[in-house]
Design a protein around this motif. Sequence first.
Motif, PDB file in Angstrom:
ATOM      1  N   THR A   1      18.076 -11.842 -11.772  1.00  0.00           N
ATOM      2  CA  THR A   1      16.743 -12.430 -11.634  1.00  0.00           C
ATOM      3  C   THR A   1      16.229 -12.384 -10.188  1.00  0.00           C
ATOM      4  O   THR A   1      15.154 -11.852  -9.920  1.00  0.00           O
ATOM      5  CB  THR A   1      16.739 -13.872 -12.173  1.00  0.00           C
ATOM      6  OG1 THR A   1      17.137 -13.849 -13.546  1.00  0.00           O
ATOM      7  CG2 THR A   1      15.353 -14.498 -12.070  1.00  0.00           C
ATOM      8  N   PRO A   2      16.982 -12.959  -9.204  1.00  0.00           N
ATOM      9  CA  PRO A   2      16.471 -12.870  -7.823  1.00  0.00           C
ATOM     10  C   PRO A   2      16.432 -11.440  -7.296  1.00  0.00           C
ATOM     11  O   PRO A   2      15.560 -11.101  -6.482  1.00  0.00           O
ATOM     12  CB  PRO A   2      17.450 -13.739  -7.021  1.00  0.00           C
ATOM     13  CG  PRO A   2      18.666 -13.855  -7.849  1.00  0.00           C
ATOM     14  CD  PRO A   2      18.207 -13.777  -9.264  1.00  0.00           C
ATOM     15  N   MET A   3      17.348 -10.583  -7.734  1.00  0.00           N
ATOM     16  CA  MET A   3      17.329  -9.194  -7.284  1.00  0.00           C
ATOM     17  C   MET A   3      16.059  -8.479  -7.749  1.00  0.00           C
ATOM     18  O   MET A   3      15.407  -7.759  -6.986  1.00  0.00           O
ATOM     19  CB  MET A   3      18.566  -8.451  -7.793  1.00  0.00           C
ATOM     20  CG  MET A   3      18.598  -6.966  -7.406  1.00  0.00           C
ATOM     21  SD  MET A   3      18.547  -6.703  -5.617  1.00  0.00           S
ATOM     22  CE  MET A   3      20.238  -7.053  -5.192  1.00  0.00           C
ATOM     23  N   ASN A   4      15.700  -8.685  -9.036  1.00  0.00           N
ATOM     24  CA  ASN A   4      14.458  -8.099  -9.540  1.00  0.00           C
ATOM     25  C   ASN A   4      13.247  -8.626  -8.784  1.00  0.00           C
ATOM     26  O   ASN A   4      12.294  -7.884  -8.507  1.00  0.00           O
ATOM     27  CB  ASN A   4      14.303  -8.386 -11.037  1.00  0.00           C
ATOM     28  CG  ASN A   4      15.246  -7.548 -11.887  1.00  0.00           C
ATOM     29  OD1 ASN A   4      15.689  -6.490 -11.455  1.00  0.00           O
ATOM     30  ND2 ASN A   4      15.552  -8.018 -13.082  1.00  0.00           N
ATOM     31  N   ALA A   5      13.293  -9.932  -8.442  1.00  0.00           N
ATOM     32  CA  ALA A   5      12.182 -10.528  -7.679  1.00  0.00           C
ATOM     33  C   ALA A   5      12.082  -9.898  -6.292  1.00  0.00           C
ATOM     34  O   ALA A   5      10.986  -9.578  -5.818  1.00  0.00           O
ATOM     35  CB  ALA A   5      12.382 -12.035  -7.565  1.00  0.00           C
ATOM     36  N   ILE A   6      13.217  -9.720  -5.631  1.00  0.00           N
ATOM     37  CA  ILE A   6      13.223  -9.108  -4.294  1.00  0.00           C
ATOM     38  C   ILE A   6      12.626  -7.702  -4.347  1.00  0.00           C
ATOM     39  O   ILE A   6      11.770  -7.335  -3.533  1.00  0.00           O
ATOM     40  CB  ILE A   6      14.659  -9.080  -3.728  1.00  0.00           C
ATOM     41  CG1 ILE A   6      15.091 -10.502  -3.340  1.00  0.00           C
ATOM     42  CG2 ILE A   6      14.747  -8.163  -2.509  1.00  0.00           C
ATOM     43  CD1 ILE A   6      16.559 -10.623  -3.004  1.00  0.00           C
TER      44      ILE A   6
ATOM     45  N   LEU B   1       6.789 -11.745   1.552  1.00  0.00           N
ATOM     46  CA  LEU B   1       7.972 -11.947   2.385  1.00  0.00           C
ATOM     47  C   LEU B   1       8.595 -13.321   2.153  1.00  0.00           C
ATOM     48  O   LEU B   1       9.820 -13.464   2.113  1.00  0.00           O
ATOM     49  CB  LEU B   1       7.607 -11.782   3.861  1.00  0.00           C
ATOM     50  CG  LEU B   1       7.295 -10.350   4.322  1.00  0.00           C
ATOM     51  CD1 LEU B   1       6.791 -10.351   5.756  1.00  0.00           C
ATOM     52  CD2 LEU B   1       8.529  -9.464   4.185  1.00  0.00           C
ATOM     53  N   ARG B   2       7.752 -14.359   1.960  1.00  0.00           N
ATOM     54  CA  ARG B   2       8.270 -15.704   1.679  1.00  0.00           C
ATOM     55  C   ARG B   2       9.020 -15.729   0.356  1.00  0.00           C
ATOM     56  O   ARG B   2      10.083 -16.338   0.237  1.00  0.00           O
ATOM     57  CB  ARG B   2       7.113 -16.717   1.662  1.00  0.00           C
ATOM     58  CG  ARG B   2       6.645 -17.161   3.044  1.00  0.00           C
ATOM     59  CD  ARG B   2       5.684 -18.336   2.952  1.00  0.00           C
ATOM     60  NE  ARG B   2       4.439 -17.964   2.282  1.00  0.00           N
ATOM     61  CZ  ARG B   2       3.393 -17.427   2.901  1.00  0.00           C
ATOM     62  NH1 ARG B   2       3.451 -17.181   4.202  1.00  0.00           N
ATOM     63  NH2 ARG B   2       2.290 -17.135   2.238  1.00  0.00           N
TER      64      ARG B   2
ATOM     65  N   ASN C   1       0.480  -3.709  -0.104  1.00  0.00           N
ATOM     66  CA  ASN C   1      -0.532  -4.559   0.545  1.00  0.00           C
ATOM     67  C   ASN C   1      -0.257  -4.732   2.040  1.00  0.00           C
ATOM     68  O   ASN C   1      -0.478  -5.805   2.603  1.00  0.00           O
ATOM     69  CB  ASN C   1      -0.566  -5.939  -0.135  1.00  0.00           C
ATOM     70  CG  ASN C   1      -1.060  -5.866  -1.562  1.00  0.00           C
ATOM     71  OD1 ASN C   1      -2.250  -5.778  -1.832  1.00  0.00           O
ATOM     72  ND2 ASN C   1      -0.125  -5.903  -2.507  1.00  0.00           N
ATOM     73  N   LEU C   2       0.241  -3.679   2.673  1.00  0.00           N
ATOM     74  CA  LEU C   2       0.574  -3.770   4.092  1.00  0.00           C
ATOM     75  C   LEU C   2      -0.636  -4.111   4.959  1.00  0.00           C
ATOM     76  O   LEU C   2      -0.504  -4.719   6.020  1.00  0.00           O
ATOM     77  CB  LEU C   2       1.201  -2.450   4.561  1.00  0.00           C
ATOM     78  CG  LEU C   2       2.635  -2.186   4.098  1.00  0.00           C
ATOM     79  CD1 LEU C   2       3.091  -0.798   4.519  1.00  0.00           C
ATOM     80  CD2 LEU C   2       3.594  -3.247   4.648  1.00  0.00           C
ATOM     81  N   GLY C   3      -1.822  -3.730   4.512  1.00  0.00           N
ATOM     82  CA  GLY C   3      -3.022  -4.016   5.291  1.00  0.00           C
ATOM     83  C   GLY C   3      -3.522  -5.436   5.125  1.00  0.00           C
ATOM     84  O   GLY C   3      -4.394  -5.887   5.878  1.00  0.00           O
ATOM     85  N   ASP C   4      -2.990  -6.176   4.138  1.00  0.00           N
ATOM     86  CA  ASP C   4      -3.424  -7.552   3.871  1.00  0.00           C
ATOM     87  C   ASP C   4      -2.331  -8.499   4.366  1.00  0.00           C
ATOM     88  O   ASP C   4      -1.288  -8.675   3.723  1.00  0.00           O
ATOM     89  CB  ASP C   4      -3.659  -7.738   2.368  1.00  0.00           C
ATOM     90  CG  ASP C   4      -4.324  -9.068   2.047  1.00  0.00           C
ATOM     91  OD1 ASP C   4      -4.053 -10.050   2.761  1.00  0.00           O
ATOM     92  OD2 ASP C   4      -5.104  -9.122   1.074  1.00  0.00           O
ATOM     93  N   ALA C   5      -2.557  -9.118   5.503  1.00  0.00           N
ATOM     94  CA  ALA C   5      -1.536  -9.966   6.135  1.00  0.00           C
ATOM     95  C   ALA C   5      -1.138 -11.143   5.254  1.00  0.00           C
ATOM     96  O   ALA C   5       0.041 -11.514   5.176  1.00  0.00           O
ATOM     97  CB  ALA C   5      -2.051 -10.468   7.487  1.00  0.00           C
ATOM     98  N   GLU C   6      -2.128 -11.747   4.566  1.00  0.00           N
ATOM     99  CA  GLU C   6      -1.854 -12.921   3.740  1.00  0.00           C
ATOM    100  C   GLU C   6      -0.953 -12.557   2.557  1.00  0.00           C
ATOM    101  O   GLU C   6       0.045 -13.246   2.275  1.00  0.00           O
ATOM    102  CB  GLU C   6      -3.158 -13.532   3.237  1.00  0.00           C
ATOM    103  CG  GLU C   6      -2.941 -14.839   2.469  1.00  0.00           C
ATOM    104  CD  GLU C   6      -4.246 -15.481   2.029  1.00  0.00           C
ATOM    105  OE1 GLU C   6      -4.180 -16.422   1.217  1.00  0.00           O
ATOM    106  OE2 GLU C   6      -5.306 -15.037   2.496  1.00  0.00           O
TER     107      GLU C   6
ATOM    108  N   LEU D   1       5.482  -4.775  -3.927  1.00  0.00           N
ATOM    109  CA  LEU D   1       4.130  -5.321  -3.820  1.00  0.00           C
ATOM    110  C   LEU D   1       3.706  -5.449  -2.363  1.00  0.00           C
ATOM    111  O   LEU D   1       2.545  -5.191  -2.008  1.00  0.00           O
ATOM    112  CB  LEU D   1       4.075  -6.684  -4.515  1.00  0.00           C
ATOM    113  CG  LEU D   1       2.705  -7.340  -4.668  1.00  0.00           C
ATOM    114  CD1 LEU D   1       1.774  -6.473  -5.520  1.00  0.00           C
ATOM    115  CD2 LEU D   1       2.849  -8.729  -5.294  1.00  0.00           C
ATOM    116  N   GLY D   2       4.657  -5.854  -1.490  1.00  0.00           N
ATOM    117  CA  GLY D   2       4.354  -5.988  -0.076  1.00  0.00           C
ATOM    118  C   GLY D   2       3.994  -4.646   0.561  1.00  0.00           C
ATOM    119  O   GLY D   2       3.100  -4.562   1.400  1.00  0.00           O
TER     120      GLY D   2
END
Length: 265
Positions: free
Chosen positions: A59-64, A85-86, A74-79, A70-71
Amino acid sequence: FSYYFINAMVTISALIFLAGARTMVLTTKIKQQEQFRMESEREKMRANLLRSVSHDIRTPMNAILGFAELGQKNLGDAEKTGDCLRKIQISGSKMLAILDNVLELSRIESGNLSFTFQHESVRKLLDDVYQTHSLLIHPPLQFVKDFPVWDVQVDVDSMRLTQVLTNFLNNANKFTKGGSIRLGYCCPSGMSEVHLYVEDTGIGIPHSEQKMIFERFYKRSEFSQGVGLGLSICVLIAEKMGGRIELRSEEGRGSRFTVVLPCIE
């Protein structure tokens, strides 16, 4: 007379020898059966551990992996990148907790669970735990410090005792949606024992499950994180420090987990 006496002694000796041989055979069989039973239990435990770890790490591995992808998009969107990352950090922490529990069980099974005992102030130790968790328990939950005016000393491994209390607090936080979580201590039977407790107003535990939750690999929900080792490890830690774990709970009204330890006079 001597002839009959000698024959009788030979017969008795033979019977004693046969009885001894039979006893040895039975003892050997019992030992073999006990060894086979213990090996079967170990194999069953390993199988349960592997199944639980495989399920819960997935479960956490799939989330990571999902939030990392996804990150990247969206590299251009800091938020959005910061949010990803959180969530990666949270999932990584969950995975680390699962692996820590597995390693802890391995140390317990091999007899390598180390303890460093020293005199500790219960008030100071619980105050440190409270300060740490006051940052982790958020409204609408109230986090209440329930300390008496007097202090008491115990001979414990402070790191291990903190581990037990942290497990209690994490469970309380997980299963309490409203109301309060209380961290405190008291000496209800005089000054020979001190009770360090975590009390919540959460979902509570049915009476039929109150013994099972301390068994290895038991989880109240198949969808909850962890491999069901936390409370069983807490019991072993408490016993190593000369104490015990107590539970008082009522379904729908909350639970109180207590570690009882001998005081230093």
